[in-house]
Design a protein around this motif. Structure first.
Motif, mmCIF file in Angstrom:
data_model
loop_
_atom_site.group_PDB
_atom_site.id
_atom_site.type_symbol
_atom_site.label_atom_id
_atom_site.label_comp_id
_atom_site.label_asym_id
_atom_site.label_seq_id
_atom_site.Cartn_x
_atom_site.Cartn_y
_atom_site.Cartn_z
ATOM 1 N N ILE A 181 8.957 5.685 -6.228
ATOM 2 C CA ILE A 181 8.048 5.566 -5.078
ATOM 3 C C ILE A 181 8.216 6.729 -4.105
ATOM 4 O O ILE A 181 7.616 6.728 -3.035
ATOM 5 N N ASN A 182 9.018 7.732 -4.478
ATOM 6 C CA ASN A 182 9.280 8.846 -3.557
ATOM 7 C C ASN A 182 7.990 9.509 -3.085
ATOM 8 O O ASN A 182 7.861 9.874 -1.911
ATOM 9 N N ASN A 183 7.034 9.689 -4.002
ATOM 10 C CA ASN A 183 5.792 10.369 -3.629
ATOM 11 C C ASN A 183 4.814 9.445 -2.903
ATOM 12 O O ASN A 183 3.719 9.871 -2.550
ATOM 13 N N LEU A 184 5.205 8.169 -2.707
ATOM 14 C CA LEU A 184 4.332 7.229 -2.007
ATOM 15 C C LEU A 184 4.783 6.946 -0.576
ATOM 16 O O LEU A 184 4.095 6.256 0.173
ATOM 17 N N ILE A 185 5.950 7.489 -0.219
ATOM 18 C CA ILE A 185 6.498 7.199 1.104
ATOM 19 C C ILE A 185 5.524 7.578 2.205
ATOM 20 O O ILE A 185 5.306 6.839 3.178
ATOM 21 N N SER A 186 4.878 8.735 2.048
ATOM 22 C CA SER A 186 3.958 9.205 3.092
ATOM 23 C C SER A 186 2.716 8.322 3.210
ATOM 24 O O SER A 186 2.027 8.340 4.232
ATOM 25 N N ALA A 187 2.424 7.535 2.147
ATOM 26 C CA ALA A 187 1.243 6.669 2.169
ATOM 27 C C ALA A 187 1.504 5.350 2.883
ATOM 28 O O ALA A 187 0.570 4.587 3.151
ATOM 29 N N VAL A 188 2.757 5.066 3.181
ATOM 30 C CA VAL A 188 3.102 3.829 3.883
ATOM 31 C C VAL A 188 2.852 4.028 5.375
ATOM 32 O O VAL A 188 3.467 4.879 6.015
ATOM 33 N N SER A 189 1.951 3.251 5.937
ATOM 34 C CA SER A 189 1.519 3.464 7.319
ATOM 35 C C SER A 189 2.617 3.133 8.321
ATOM 36 O O SER A 189 3.561 2.395 8.030
ATOM 37 N N GLU A 190 2.471 3.694 9.521
ATOM 38 C CA GLU A 190 3.446 3.469 10.587
ATOM 39 C C GLU A 190 3.426 2.020 11.076
ATOM 40 O O GLU A 190 4.382 1.556 11.688
ATOM 41 N N GLN A 191 2.320 1.305 10.808
ATOM 42 C CA GLN A 191 2.218 -0.090 11.260
ATOM 43 C C GLN A 191 2.920 -1.065 10.307
ATOM 44 O O GLN A 191 3.061 -2.252 10.618
ATOM 45 N N THR A 192 3.378 -0.560 9.165
ATOM 46 C CA THR A 192 4.000 -1.436 8.172
ATOM 47 C C THR A 192 5.332 -1.970 8.686
ATOM 48 O O THR A 192 6.175 -1.213 9.181
ATOM 49 N N ARG A 193 5.510 -3.270 8.537
ATOM 50 C CA ARG A 193 6.778 -3.894 8.923
ATOM 51 C C ARG A 193 7.492 -4.530 7.734
ATOM 52 O O ARG A 193 8.686 -4.787 7.801
ATOM 53 N N LEU A 194 6.747 -4.793 6.671
ATOM 54 C CA LEU A 194 7.362 -5.334 5.458
ATOM 55 C C LEU A 194 6.781 -4.599 4.256
ATOM 56 O O LEU A 194 5.565 -4.530 4.093
ATOM 57 N N PHE A 195 7.663 -4.064 3.432
ATOM 58 C CA PHE A 195 7.254 -3.344 2.221
ATOM 59 C C PHE A 195 7.781 -4.138 1.024
ATOM 60 O O PHE A 195 8.977 -4.413 0.939
ATOM 61 N N ILE A 196 6.877 -4.513 0.087
ATOM 62 C CA ILE A 196 7.268 -5.297 -1.088
ATOM 63 C C ILE A 196 6.990 -4.481 -2.342
ATOM 64 O O ILE A 196 5.855 -4.058 -2.577
ATOM 65 N N ALA A 197 8.011 -4.261 -3.133
ATOM 66 C CA ALA A 197 7.851 -3.598 -4.431
ATOM 67 C C ALA A 197 7.954 -4.664 -5.515
ATOM 68 O O ALA A 197 8.908 -5.452 -5.539
ATOM 69 N N VAL A 198 6.982 -4.689 -6.413
ATOM 70 C CA VAL A 198 6.998 -5.684 -7.484
ATOM 71 C C VAL A 198 7.095 -4.992 -8.836
ATOM 72 O O VAL A 198 6.478 -3.955 -9.065
ATOM 73 N N ASP A 199 7.885 -5.584 -9.722
ATOM 74 C CA ASP A 199 8.073 -5.095 -11.083
ATOM 75 C C ASP A 199 8.651 -3.675 -11.115
ATOM 76 O O ASP A 199 8.410 -2.928 -12.051
ATOM 77 N N SER A 200 9.425 -3.312 -10.105
ATOM 78 C CA SER A 200 10.048 -1.982 -10.059
ATOM 79 C C SER A 200 11.001 -1.917 -8.878
ATOM 80 O O SER A 200 11.089 -2.853 -8.079
#
Length: 487
Positions: free
Chosen positions: A48-67
């Motif tokens: 998910i390294n290349n997806l970090i920038s896509a996670v918005s500043e408003q996010t308070r909970l991040f859920i990764a499924v099947d990985s």
């Protein structure tokens, strides 16, 4: 003005991962509209390294499924941003990850008895816990999805919980998109089996992810209610699946001459396939040569190879590759996963695997469960056997039967790639898939043969000029032999 707080979901890109996303997304939408998802294409890998920038500043909970059980750096970065991280996964846990709350039956000390659960089932179970806590029943609307995830991810069908959910999917299918896709592929909705899904619908959905079009797979599985978009999505899935079949067949023809049959593990290199096809071709090579197979392509840089492996049930190929000193990375499941190594070490890997498997002998025998004379084969028998073998998969294989007394009256080479052979034998029609013209030419006509395969009834409905249902008894053959007429 107070900013809204949102939830992000990350998924992996196989059928199990996409279903996990859809299941969790649909469920959480019952409570909030602030649910979003991010995902990699298959060619970008699980990280998910290349997806970090896509996670918005408003996010308070991040859920990764099947990985992501073992993603330390990326989860630390999210945690440092004040984001709570939940991982719902079933892959091997190789690192202590203090930055996440982990739901994974493979982690040390976990008391959950089903160690053969997949991502989709675990997400469903988490949602059921939320239902219990919130005194809601939203999971009832999604109960037909976990079983398909289990079958697609080849989880053990000797596990009673897995068999229960597989049966729930096949017998209690409500998902409008899946119903339409089964129908478009000529399967009987009232008589679905695991084989129908594994060799029909599942490859069609994952064909989108293999073509780096994961959004198509997500959009399709989001269609759990009838809408005009379903027909368009199904058309695209079937088109991509036909393309996948062609690429796979061409790759096998191209790679077979490169196989050293003296090796204990088939190892081939093809830079044209890409991450979407390496695993499928490895699976076909493994079946063809009855041994593990590795298909490699170019890695992330000019000095590495990266690819996929497929193993046997006899031992864990994942563990064996993990013990190889020259393998930089390996991950996945016991019998299917990925690996990376330096290009200069490929011959070292070949020698090391040959040494580790020096006592291994490829079993080229063809086994069958029961034997019948052609006069014993009828619709009732096939229906009885089909019900017994309705739920098959890893650890619970489809039944194979030896049919005697067959007399060949005609044969035909079929399919766009001329890789299907139909053999007429009076009351039973023999079908051989994924074969070639050589096989076709060798089939004797006006001869008595015995054949081993799986029994099936092909139901064909004609609506014009008059409605008519035609049923053809079939044997999907693995092989045959001509009966010696001389005494």
């Amino acid at each position: 003005m107070k900013q809204s707080q949102s939830l992000e979901i990350l998924i992996s890109w196989d059928y199990d991962g996409v279903t996990s996303l859809v299941l969790l997304y649909k469920y959480l939408k019952n409570f909030t509209d602030e649910v979003h998802y991010v995902c990699n294409e298959r060619s970008e890998g699980h990280s998910i390294n290349n997806l970090i920038s896509a996670v918005s500043e408003q996010t308070r909970l991040f859920i990764a499924v099947d990985s992501s059980s073992n993603d330390l750096e990326s989860m630390k970065e999210l945690t440092d941003r004040g984001i709570d991280c939940l991982v719902i996964d079933h892959h091997a846990v190789t690192k202590n990850n203090p930055y996440i709350t982990l739901v994974n039956p493979q982690q040390e000390g976990c008391m959950y008895p089903n160690k053969n659960a997949c991502g989709g089932l675990l997400v469903f179970k988490v949602c059921k816990v939320i239902d219990d806590y919130m005194d809601t029943h939203y999971t009832n609307q999604l109960s037909d999805l976990p079983g398909f995830s289990l079958m697609a991810d080849m989880m053990s069908m000797m596990e009673m919980e897995n068999r229960y959910y597989a049966k729930l999917s096949l017998k209690g299918l409500r998902h409008a998109g899946l119903k339409a896709l089964f129908t478009a592929m000529n399967f009987d909705l009232n008589n679905l089996s695991a084989t129908d899904f594994l060799y029909g619908v599942s490859p069609a959905v994952t064909a989108a992810t293999r073509a780096d079009n994961i959004q198509l797979a997500i959009d399709f599985l989001m269609c759990d209610e009838d809408n005009p978009e379903i027909k368009v999505l199904i058309k695209d899935l079937i088109r991509l699946n036909e393309r996948r079949k062609t690429v796979q067949a061409e790759a096998l023809i191209r790679l077979k001459p490169l196989v050293n049959e003296n090796d204990k593990v088939v190892i081939v290199f093809d830079p044209t396939l890409g991450k979407g096809m390496n695993g499928l071709v490895a699976q076909e090579l493994s079946r063809t040569y009855n041994r593990p197979a590795i298909v490699l392509g170019n890695g992330d840089n000019e000095v590495t190879y990266a690819g996929s492996f497929r193993g046997l049930e006899d031992f864990s190929m994942l563990d064996m590759l993990g013990d190889c000193k020259n393998v930089i990375y390996t991950g996945g499941h016991d019998g299917a996963g990925g690996l990376q190594l330096l290009k200069k070490d490929i011959e070292v890997l070949r020698q090391e695997l040959n040494e580790k498997l020096r006592d291994f002998v490829a079993d080229n025998s063809l086994y069958y469960d029961l034997e019948f004379d052609i006069n014993e084969v009828n619709e009732n028998l096939i229906n009885y056997l089909s019900e017994f073998y309705r739920i098959t998969g890893n650890k619970f294989k489809q039944g194979y039967f030896l049919i005697k007394g067959l007399f060949t009256s005609d044969k035909k080479l079929m399919g766009k790639s001329n890789n299907t052979v139909k053999i007429d034998c009076d009351r039973l029609q023999l079908m051989k898939f994924k074969t070639d013209e050589k096989f076709y030419k060798n089939v004797p006509v006006f001869s008595e043969i015995e054949a081993i395969g799986t029994l099936n009834i092909n139901v064909w409905k004609v609506y014009r000029p008059k409605f008519k249902v035609t049923k053809t008894l079939q044997l999907f053959i693995e092989d045959y032999k001509e009966v010696n007429q001389t005494k």
